[in-house]
Design a protein around this motif. Structure first.
Motif, PDB file in Angstrom:
ATOM      1  N   ASP A 173      59.889  42.649 120.821  1.00  0.00           N
ATOM      2  CA  ASP A 173      58.473  42.484 121.152  1.00  0.00           C
ATOM      3  C   ASP A 173      58.042  43.491 122.209  1.00  0.00           C
ATOM      4  O   ASP A 173      56.971  44.100 122.110  1.00  0.00           O
ATOM      5  N   LEU A 174      58.865  43.665 123.230  1.00  0.00           N
ATOM      6  CA  LEU A 174      58.528  44.604 124.296  1.00  0.00           C
ATOM      7  C   LEU A 174      58.464  46.029 123.769  1.00  0.00           C
ATOM      8  O   LEU A 174      57.543  46.791 124.099  1.00  0.00           O
ATOM      9  N   ALA A 175      59.428  46.394 122.936  1.00  0.00           N
ATOM     10  CA  ALA A 175      59.499  47.777 122.441  1.00  0.00           C
ATOM     11  C   ALA A 175      58.262  48.153 121.632  1.00  0.00           C
ATOM     12  O   ALA A 175      57.847  49.322 121.617  1.00  0.00           O
ATOM     13  N   GLU A 176      57.657  47.180 120.953  1.00  0.00           N
ATOM     14  CA  GLU A 176      56.515  47.468 120.077  1.00  0.00           C
ATOM     15  C   GLU A 176      55.193  46.995 120.656  1.00  0.00           C
ATOM     16  O   GLU A 176      54.181  46.961 119.949  1.00  0.00           O
ATOM     17  N   CYS A 177      55.181  46.657 121.929  1.00  0.00           N
ATOM     18  CA  CYS A 177      53.935  46.252 122.583  1.00  0.00           C
ATOM     19  C   CYS A 177      53.144  47.493 122.991  1.00  0.00           C
ATOM     20  O   CYS A 177      53.650  48.339 123.729  1.00  0.00           O
ATOM     21  N   THR A 178      51.923  47.617 122.506  1.00  0.00           N
ATOM     22  CA  THR A 178      51.103  48.790 122.813  1.00  0.00           C
ATOM     23  C   THR A 178      50.046  48.508 123.884  1.00  0.00           C
ATOM     24  O   THR A 178      49.373  49.430 124.334  1.00  0.00           O
ATOM     25  N   VAL A 179      49.906  47.255 124.297  1.00  0.00           N
ATOM     26  CA  VAL A 179      48.853  46.923 125.251  1.00  0.00           C
ATOM     27  C   VAL A 179      49.306  47.075 126.699  1.00  0.00           C
ATOM     28  O   VAL A 179      48.473  47.216 127.597  1.00  0.00           O
ATOM     29  N   LEU A 180      50.626  47.088 126.959  1.00  0.00           N
ATOM     30  CA  LEU A 180      51.095  47.058 128.337  1.00  0.00           C
ATOM     31  C   LEU A 180      50.625  48.267 129.138  1.00  0.00           C
ATOM     32  O   LEU A 180      50.067  48.117 130.228  1.00  0.00           O
ATOM     33  N   ASP A 181      50.847  49.467 128.631  1.00  0.00           N
ATOM     34  CA  ASP A 181      50.452  50.663 129.384  1.00  0.00           C
ATOM     35  C   ASP A 181      48.950  50.718 129.650  1.00  0.00           C
ATOM     36  O   ASP A 181      48.531  50.949 130.796  1.00  0.00           O
ATOM     37  N   PRO A 182      48.086  50.516 128.639  1.00  0.00           N
ATOM     38  CA  PRO A 182      46.652  50.519 128.931  1.00  0.00           C
ATOM     39  C   PRO A 182      46.233  49.422 129.897  1.00  0.00           C
ATOM     40  O   PRO A 182      45.366  49.627 130.751  1.00  0.00           O
ATOM     41  N   LEU A 183      46.869  48.251 129.777  1.00  0.00           N
ATOM     42  CA  LEU A 183      46.548  47.138 130.668  1.00  0.00           C
ATOM     43  C   LEU A 183      46.872  47.496 132.108  1.00  0.00           C
ATOM     44  O   LEU A 183      46.054  47.297 133.018  1.00  0.00           O
ATOM     45  N   LEU A 184      48.067  48.030 132.348  1.00  0.00           N
ATOM     46  CA  LEU A 184      48.474  48.371 133.705  1.00  0.00           C
ATOM     47  C   LEU A 184      47.677  49.556 134.238  1.00  0.00           C
ATOM     48  O   LEU A 184      47.317  49.589 135.417  1.00  0.00           O
ATOM     49  N   SER A 185      47.398  50.531 133.384  1.00  0.00           N
ATOM     50  CA  SER A 185      46.651  51.722 133.821  1.00  0.00           C
ATOM     51  C   SER A 185      45.216  51.377 134.197  1.00  0.00           C
ATOM     52  O   SER A 185      44.625  52.011 135.078  1.00  0.00           O
ATOM     53  N   ALA A 186      44.641  50.388 133.518  1.00  0.00           N
ATOM     54  CA  ALA A 186      43.243  50.020 133.772  1.00  0.00           C
ATOM     55  C   ALA A 186      43.086  49.087 134.958  1.00  0.00           C
ATOM     56  O   ALA A 186      41.978  48.910 135.476  1.00  0.00           O
ATOM     57  N   ALA A 187      44.185  48.472 135.414  1.00  0.00           N
ATOM     58  CA  ALA A 187      44.094  47.467 136.470  1.00  0.00           C
ATOM     59  C   ALA A 187      43.657  48.100 137.791  1.00  0.00           C
ATOM     60  O   ALA A 187      44.184  49.122 138.218  1.00  0.00           O
ATOM     61  N   ALA A 188      42.687  47.487 138.423  1.00  0.00           N
ATOM     62  CA  ALA A 188      42.185  47.917 139.726  1.00  0.00           C
ATOM     63  C   ALA A 188      41.639  46.682 140.426  1.00  0.00           C
ATOM     64  O   ALA A 188      41.499  45.613 139.829  1.00  0.00           O
ATOM     65  N   MET A 189      41.304  46.819 141.696  1.00  0.00           N
ATOM     66  CA  MET A 189      40.832  45.661 142.437  1.00  0.00           C
ATOM     67  C   MET A 189      39.593  45.044 141.787  1.00  0.00           C
ATOM     68  O   MET A 189      39.414  43.831 141.807  1.00  0.00           O
ATOM     69  N   ASP A 190      38.730  45.885 141.199  1.00  0.00           N
ATOM     70  CA  ASP A 190      37.489  45.359 140.628  1.00  0.00           C
ATOM     71  C   ASP A 190      37.618  44.949 139.164  1.00  0.00           C
ATOM     72  O   ASP A 190      36.615  44.643 138.511  1.00  0.00           O
ATOM     73  N   THR A 191      38.842  44.960 138.623  1.00  0.00           N
ATOM     74  CA  THR A 191      39.015  44.517 137.236  1.00  0.00           C
ATOM     75  C   THR A 191      39.632  43.122 137.161  1.00  0.00           C
ATOM     76  O   THR A 191      40.007  42.667 136.079  1.00  0.00           O
ATOM     77  N   ALA A 192      39.743  42.446 138.298  1.00  0.00           N
ATOM     78  CA  ALA A 192      40.241  41.070 138.289  1.00  0.00           C
ATOM     79  C   ALA A 192      39.258  40.167 137.556  1.00  0.00           C
ATOM     80  O   ALA A 192      38.113  40.553 137.276  1.00  0.00           O
ATOM     81  N   ILE A 193      39.694  38.966 137.240  1.00  0.00           N
ATOM     82  CA  ILE A 193      38.857  38.024 136.511  1.00  0.00           C
ATOM     83  C   ILE A 193      37.532  37.803 137.236  1.00  0.00           C
ATOM     84  O   ILE A 193      37.488  37.615 138.449  1.00  0.00           O
ATOM     85  N   ALA A 194      36.432  37.847 136.485  1.00  0.00           N
ATOM     86  CA  ALA A 194      35.114  37.632 137.072  1.00  0.00           C
ATOM     87  C   ALA A 194      34.927  36.143 137.381  1.00  0.00           C
ATOM     88  O   ALA A 194      35.364  35.288 136.611  1.00  0.00           O
ATOM     89  N   PRO A 195      34.293  35.819 138.493  1.00  0.00           N
ATOM     90  CA  PRO A 195      34.089  34.411 138.841  1.00  0.00           C
ATOM     91  C   PRO A 195      33.238  33.685 137.799  1.00  0.00           C
ATOM     92  O   PRO A 195      32.323  34.268 137.202  1.00  0.00           O
ATOM     93  N   PHE A 196      33.537  32.417 137.598  1.00  0.00           N
ATOM     94  CA  PHE A 196      32.750  31.557 136.717  1.00  0.00           C
ATOM     95  C   PHE A 196      31.621  30.921 137.526  1.00  0.00           C
ATOM     96  O   PHE A 196      31.826  30.497 138.665  1.00  0.00           O
ATOM     97  N   ASP A 197      30.442  30.834 136.920  1.00  0.00           N
ATOM     98  CA  ASP A 197      29.328  30.139 137.568  1.00  0.00           C
ATOM     99  C   ASP A 197      29.516  28.629 137.508  1.00  0.00           C
ATOM    100  O   ASP A 197      29.035  27.895 138.358  1.00  0.00           O
ATOM    101  N   GLY A 198      30.201  28.175 136.463  1.00  0.00           N
ATOM    102  CA  GLY A 198      30.477  26.760 136.278  1.00  0.00           C
ATOM    103  C   GLY A 198      31.483  26.629 135.160  1.00  0.00           C
ATOM    104  O   GLY A 198      31.778  27.599 134.455  1.00  0.00           O
ATOM    105  N   LEU A 199      32.032  25.436 134.974  1.00  0.00           N
ATOM    106  CA  LEU A 199      33.036  25.258 133.932  1.00  0.00           C
ATOM    107  C   LEU A 199      32.365  25.130 132.570  1.00  0.00           C
ATOM    108  O   LEU A 199      31.566  24.209 132.369  1.00  0.00           O
ATOM    109  N   PRO A 200      32.692  26.005 131.627  1.00  0.00           N
ATOM    110  CA  PRO A 200      32.104  25.907 130.290  1.00  0.00           C
ATOM    111  C   PRO A 200      32.744  24.811 129.439  1.00  0.00           C
ATOM    112  O   PRO A 200      32.209  24.427 128.399  1.00  0.00           O
TER     113      PRO A 200
END
Length: 264
Positions: A173-200
């Motif tokens: 699974d790890l060898a054929e995962c293509t999302v890891l590099d883009p995910l880690l490269s895109a990560a920055a302080m402002d890409t954290a989960i956006a706050p929820f206004d309320g529980l949907p």
């Protein structure tokens, strides 16, 4: 490698795995959950057996767009109960934000950090882990139960419970995962989960008490601040991927939410 598993009957329940994994991460829980739900365990976009990621710049929204398209193509109910672990937990919360979840249980969800050093630690953990896992001798060493437990402590407290076949699946699974590099490269302080206004929808955050990958003290608190009103429970004695450590506890944590608290 199939892209999903379906079994059981009842209200629909969608299971979303963590980064570099696949739907098979949920195998220890399937017999328990399928007694109560129509269970769909899917391999998310950018993972082995799942649909490819869209071309272009990566973001969590892009991945969730692709995930929704995948769910629609499979004919999964528009508002299933959703359970996710790690990256899958973040995706589950984003599905809820978009009105695509009847309820959510997020197991040690990724996506939150308060300080730059916490983000850098997380990125380093995944990059070093991927580097080691890609080294052939590590895969051979993991065939030994005791060594396997030590090598995979970032995943589970009882990694020795993984069979040799399970370990092969993890490495493949790890060898054929293509999302890891883009995910880690895109990560920055402002890409954290956006706050929820309320529980949907009803949301339960279930944090692994022995999580070495994203421990609650560093990552759980900012996550809870982003999802105000969510219920928090701590699962004792289990690691970041708790399904192998204690299937009964994890299944009970899910079913208590989907069958009792949500119903009431």
């Amino acid at each position: 490698m199939t892209a999903f598993h379906r079994g059981g009957s009842g209200e629909p329940l969608l299971l979303l795995h963590g980064v570099t994994s696949s739907w098979r991460a949920w195998e220890p829980l399937l017999p328990l959950l399928e007694q109560h739900h129509d269970v769909w365990a899917v391999t998310m976009p950018g993972h082995r057996g799942g649909p490819p990621l869209p071309e272009g710049e990566f973001s969590i929204d892009v991945m969730v767009d692709a995930l929704i398209a995948q769910l629609d193509e499979l004919g999964i109910d528009e508002r299933p109960h959703v359970v996710g672990n790690s990256l899958g937990g973040w995706a589950a919360l984003e599905l809820a934000r978009r009105g695509r979840a009847r309820s959510v249980v997020a197991l040690s969800p990724a996506g939150a950090w308060a300080l730059p050093k916490d983000l850098y630690r997380l990125l380093a953990t995944f990059r070093v882990g991927a580097l080691l896992a890609g080294w052939a001798p590590v895969r051979r060493l993991a065939a030994c139960g005791l060594v396997r437990r030590l090598l995979l402590l970032t995943l589970a407290e009882r990694a020795d419970r993984y069979t040799a076949e399970d370990v092969d699946v993890l490495f493949d699974d790890l060898a054929e995962c293509t999302v890891l590099d883009p995910l880690l490269s895109a990560a920055a302080m402002d890409t954290a989960i956006a706050p929820f206004d309320g529980l949907p929808c009803p949301i339960r955050i279930a944090w692994s008490g022995s999580d070495r990958t994203i421990p609650f003290a560093r990552y759980g608190r900012p996550l809870m601040e982003a999802v105000p009103g969510a219920e928090l429970v701590v699962l004792p004695g289990v690691g970041h991927v708790p399904m192998v450590d204690n299937p009964a506890l994890v299944a009970w944590t899910i079913l208590q939410h989907t069958r009792y608290e949500v119903a009431s």
